[in-house]
Design a protein around this motif. Sequence first.
Motif, PDB file in Angstrom:
ATOM      1  N   SER A 141      32.469  53.825  36.715  1.00 31.53           N
ATOM      2  CA  SER A 141      33.357  54.441  37.699  1.00 31.53           C
ATOM      3  C   SER A 141      32.692  54.372  39.071  1.00 31.53           C
ATOM      4  CB  SER A 141      33.633  55.898  37.326  1.00 31.53           C
ATOM      5  OG  SER A 141      34.238  55.986  36.051  1.00 31.53           O
ATOM      6  N   SER A 142      33.246  53.558  39.927  1.00 35.69           N
ATOM      7  CA  SER A 142      32.667  53.396  41.263  1.00 35.69           C
ATOM      8  C   SER A 142      33.637  52.567  42.107  1.00 35.69           C
ATOM      9  CB  SER A 142      31.294  52.723  41.170  1.00 35.69           C
ATOM     10  OG  SER A 142      30.637  52.740  42.408  1.00 35.69           O
ATOM     11  N   ASP A 143      33.159  52.109  43.256  1.00 33.73           N
ATOM     12  CA  ASP A 143      33.997  51.297  44.136  1.00 33.73           C
ATOM     13  C   ASP A 143      34.006  49.844  43.686  1.00 33.73           C
ATOM     14  OD1 ASP A 143      34.478  53.522  45.660  1.00 33.73           O
ATOM     15  OD2 ASP A 143      32.988  53.029  47.190  1.00 33.73           O
ATOM     16  N   LEU A 144      35.123  49.177  43.950  1.00 34.34           N
ATOM     17  CA  LEU A 144      35.172  47.729  43.779  1.00 34.34           C
ATOM     18  C   LEU A 144      35.709  47.129  45.073  1.00 34.34           C
ATOM     19  CD1 LEU A 144      38.368  46.919  43.228  1.00 34.34           C
ATOM     20  CD2 LEU A 144      37.836  47.690  40.933  1.00 34.34           C
ATOM     21  N   LEU A 145      35.380  45.883  45.285  1.00 36.14           N
ATOM     22  CA  LEU A 145      35.707  45.200  46.531  1.00 36.14           C
ATOM     23  C   LEU A 145      36.328  43.848  46.228  1.00 36.14           C
ATOM     24  CD1 LEU A 145      35.385  44.881  49.684  1.00 36.14           C
ATOM     25  CD2 LEU A 145      33.168  43.814  49.188  1.00 36.14           C
ATOM     26  N   PHE A 146      37.461  43.580  46.851  1.00 31.89           N
ATOM     27  CA  PHE A 146      38.096  42.274  46.708  1.00 31.89           C
ATOM     28  C   PHE A 146      37.493  41.317  47.740  1.00 31.89           C
ATOM     29  CE2 PHE A 146      41.151  45.303  45.052  1.00 31.89           C
ATOM     30  CZ  PHE A 146      41.512  44.711  43.850  1.00 31.89           C
ATOM     31  N   THR A 147      37.253  40.083  47.311  1.00 33.72           N
ATOM     32  CA  THR A 147      36.663  39.082  48.199  1.00 33.72           C
ATOM     33  C   THR A 147      37.496  37.805  48.163  1.00 33.72           C
ATOM     34  OG1 THR A 147      35.247  37.827  46.667  1.00 33.72           O
ATOM     35  CG2 THR A 147      34.442  40.003  47.402  1.00 33.72           C
ATOM     36  N   HIS A 148      37.139  36.848  49.008  1.00 40.26           N
ATOM     37  CA  HIS A 148      37.866  35.577  49.046  1.00 40.26           C
ATOM     38  C   HIS A 148      37.622  34.750  47.787  1.00 40.26           C
ATOM     39  CE1 HIS A 148      33.862  34.404  50.403  1.00 40.26           C
ATOM     40  NE2 HIS A 148      34.170  33.148  50.121  1.00 40.26           N
ATOM     41  N   ARG A 149      36.646  35.185  46.962  1.00 38.93           N
ATOM     42  CA  ARG A 149      36.347  34.461  45.721  1.00 38.93           C
ATOM     43  C   ARG A 149      36.829  35.199  44.476  1.00 38.93           C
ATOM     44  NH1 ARG A 149      30.231  32.450  45.568  1.00 38.93           N
ATOM     45  NH2 ARG A 149      31.086  31.391  43.742  1.00 38.93           N
ATOM     46  N   GLY A 150      37.140  36.493  44.625  1.00 40.26           N
ATOM     47  CA  GLY A 150      37.557  37.269  43.447  1.00 40.26           C
ATOM     48  C   GLY A 150      37.352  38.747  43.658  1.00 40.26           C
ATOM     49  N   ILE A 151      36.431  39.313  42.861  1.00 30.85           N
ATOM     50  CA  ILE A 151      36.249  40.762  42.903  1.00 30.85           C
ATOM     51  C   ILE A 151      34.770  41.119  42.740  1.00 30.85           C
ATOM     52  CG2 ILE A 151      36.633  41.050  40.401  1.00 30.85           C
ATOM     53  CD1 ILE A 151      38.270  43.587  41.144  1.00 30.85           C
ATOM     54  N   SER A 152      34.343  42.114  43.513  1.00 30.34           N
ATOM     55  CA  SER A 152      32.945  42.517  43.514  1.00 30.34           C
ATOM     56  C   SER A 152      32.874  44.035  43.694  1.00 30.34           C
ATOM     57  CB  SER A 152      32.200  41.771  44.635  1.00 30.34           C
ATOM     58  OG  SER A 152      30.812  42.008  44.570  1.00 30.34           O
ATOM     59  N   GLY A 153      31.763  44.529  44.262  1.00 27.97           N
ATOM     60  CA  GLY A 153      31.580  45.965  44.438  1.00 27.97           C
ATOM     61  C   GLY A 153      30.731  46.559  43.322  1.00 27.97           C
ATOM     62  N   PRO A 154      30.200  47.777  43.526  1.00 28.06           N
ATOM     63  CA  PRO A 154      29.275  48.392  42.565  1.00 28.06           C
ATOM     64  C   PRO A 154      29.791  48.447  41.125  1.00 28.06           C
ATOM     65  CG  PRO A 154      29.289  49.641  44.597  1.00 28.06           C
ATOM     66  CD  PRO A 154      30.374  48.620  44.728  1.00 28.06           C
ATOM     67  N   ALA A 155      31.044  48.824  40.918  1.00 29.67           N
ATOM     68  CA  ALA A 155      31.576  48.918  39.549  1.00 29.67           C
ATOM     69  C   ALA A 155      31.561  47.563  38.854  1.00 29.67           C
ATOM     70  CB  ALA A 155      32.999  49.492  39.563  1.00 29.67           C
ATOM     71  N   ILE A 156      31.922  46.527  39.584  1.00 32.11           N
ATOM     72  CA  ILE A 156      31.956  45.174  39.028  1.00 32.11           C
ATOM     73  C   ILE A 156      30.552  44.644  38.795  1.00 32.11           C
ATOM     74  CG2 ILE A 156      32.598  42.781  39.498  1.00 32.11           C
ATOM     75  CD1 ILE A 156      34.962  44.531  38.692  1.00 32.11           C
ATOM     76  N   LEU A 157      29.654  44.885  39.750  1.00 30.10           N
ATOM     77  CA  LEU A 157      28.282  44.389  39.602  1.00 30.10           C
ATOM     78  C   LEU A 157      27.623  44.975  38.353  1.00 30.10           C
ATOM     79  CD1 LEU A 157      26.847  44.375  43.252  1.00 30.10           C
ATOM     80  CD2 LEU A 157      28.148  42.623  42.043  1.00 30.10           C
ATOM     81  N   ASN A 158      27.780  46.272  38.140  1.00 32.90           N
ATOM     82  CA  ASN A 158      27.208  46.888  36.939  1.00 32.90           C
ATOM     83  C   ASN A 158      27.875  46.358  35.673  1.00 32.90           C
ATOM     84  OD1 ASN A 158      25.171  48.556  38.008  1.00 32.90           O
ATOM     85  ND2 ASN A 158      26.636  50.137  38.543  1.00 32.90           N
ATOM     86  N   ALA A 159      29.180  46.162  35.723  1.00 28.18           N
ATOM     87  CA  ALA A 159      29.895  45.637  34.558  1.00 28.18           C
ATOM     88  C   ALA A 159      29.427  44.226  34.193  1.00 28.18           C
ATOM     89  CB  ALA A 159      31.397  45.631  34.826  1.00 28.18           C
ATOM     90  N   SER A 160      29.008  43.462  35.201  1.00 28.98           N
ATOM     91  CA  SER A 160      28.577  42.081  34.951  1.00 28.98           C
ATOM     92  C   SER A 160      27.344  42.003  34.058  1.00 28.98           C
ATOM     93  CB  SER A 160      28.314  41.358  36.272  1.00 28.98           C
ATOM     94  OG  SER A 160      27.133  41.833  36.898  1.00 28.98           O
ATOM     95  N   LEU A 161      26.587  43.098  33.981  1.00 31.79           N
ATOM     96  CA  LEU A 161      25.412  43.117  33.103  1.00 31.79           C
ATOM     97  C   LEU A 161      25.803  42.953  31.636  1.00 31.79           C
ATOM     98  CD1 LEU A 161      23.202  46.015  34.531  1.00 31.79           C
ATOM     99  CD2 LEU A 161      22.662  43.582  34.529  1.00 31.79           C
ATOM    100  N   PHE A 162      27.015  43.378  31.309  1.00 36.60           N
ATOM    101  CA  PHE A 162      27.428  43.409  29.902  1.00 36.60           C
ATOM    102  C   PHE A 162      28.537  42.410  29.580  1.00 36.60           C
ATOM    103  CE2 PHE A 162      25.892  47.539  31.280  1.00 36.60           C
ATOM    104  CZ  PHE A 162      24.916  47.799  30.345  1.00 36.60           C
ATOM    105  N   TRP A 163      29.086  41.766  30.594  1.00 38.57           N
ATOM    106  CA  TRP A 163      30.196  40.824  30.375  1.00 38.57           C
ATOM    107  C   TRP A 163      29.709  39.570  29.662  1.00 38.57           C
ATOM    108  CZ3 TRP A 163      31.580  36.034  32.969  1.00 38.57           C
ATOM    109  CH2 TRP A 163      32.877  35.586  32.654  1.00 38.57           C
ATOM    110  N   GLN A 164      30.499  39.149  28.655  1.00 35.46           N
ATOM    111  CA  GLN A 164      30.140  37.962  27.873  1.00 35.46           C
ATOM    112  C   GLN A 164      31.345  37.038  27.713  1.00 35.46           C
ATOM    113  OE1 GLN A 164      28.616  39.565  24.197  1.00 35.46           O
ATOM    114  NE2 GLN A 164      26.774  40.393  25.165  1.00 35.46           N
ATOM    115  N   LYS A 165      31.891  36.624  28.835  1.00 38.35           N
ATOM    116  CA  LYS A 165      33.034  35.698  28.837  1.00 38.35           C
ATOM    117  C   LYS A 165      34.234  36.237  28.064  1.00 38.35           C
ATOM    118  CE  LYS A 165      30.322  31.521  29.620  1.00 38.35           C
ATOM    119  NZ  LYS A 165      30.020  30.137  29.198  1.00 38.35           N
TER     120      LYS A 165
END
Length: 203
Positions: free
Chosen positions: A42-66
């Motif tokens: 639970s945190s902020d997310l940020l939309f970018t010209h490439r997709g999506i980022s921000g603290p919530a997304i960055l932390n989620a990326s640690l566990f994402w497996q395609k």
Amino acid sequence: MFTPALVGFSVQKDEFWFKELSGVSLSADVAINTKNESHKFSSDLLFTHRGISGPAILNASLFWQKGRICINFLPKFSEKNLINGKKQLSSVLPLPKRFVLEFLRNFGLKDRAFYEFSDDEKSIIKRLFAYEFAPAGTFGFERAEVTKGGVKTIFLDENLECKSVKGLYFIGEVLDITGMLGGYNLHLAFTSALKVASALKNN
């Protein structure tokens, strides 16, 4: 094997509308389900010209497996607040107006009161509470805060020396240890370096 971590997600065609929101930030819940466990951030997310980022997304990326991820864009808003409202959706939802209008445009809907939508259209709007999609990938090493993977600690002793090769030490991101945002990875880099320096000094 090393992979990018604490990194944003690029998107597939169905989520290209994210790119139109570049610069928009909002608070959300991001859920990742793996084979053995689930994680929610639970945190902020940020939309970018490439997709999506921000603290919530960055932390989620640690566990994402395609796989798929699920975003609740309205974590503190109840569906009940939609039913009786007579105002346009963009005025009712606690979201940036630009986000709401782009979401509606992507699905071919116009901004109006919730009761004016058909049942099928209401189902689309309710996806804001659980928007599932599969990222195309990550922004890669050039945008990653850290790397994931590396030398497993089971092959090292308490001084981070390789058990099978005397005099060979590993520190920082070379180790298979990755923390979430908040300075944990810097802390690991400094403390592991201090540990090895102390061991070398005492040898």
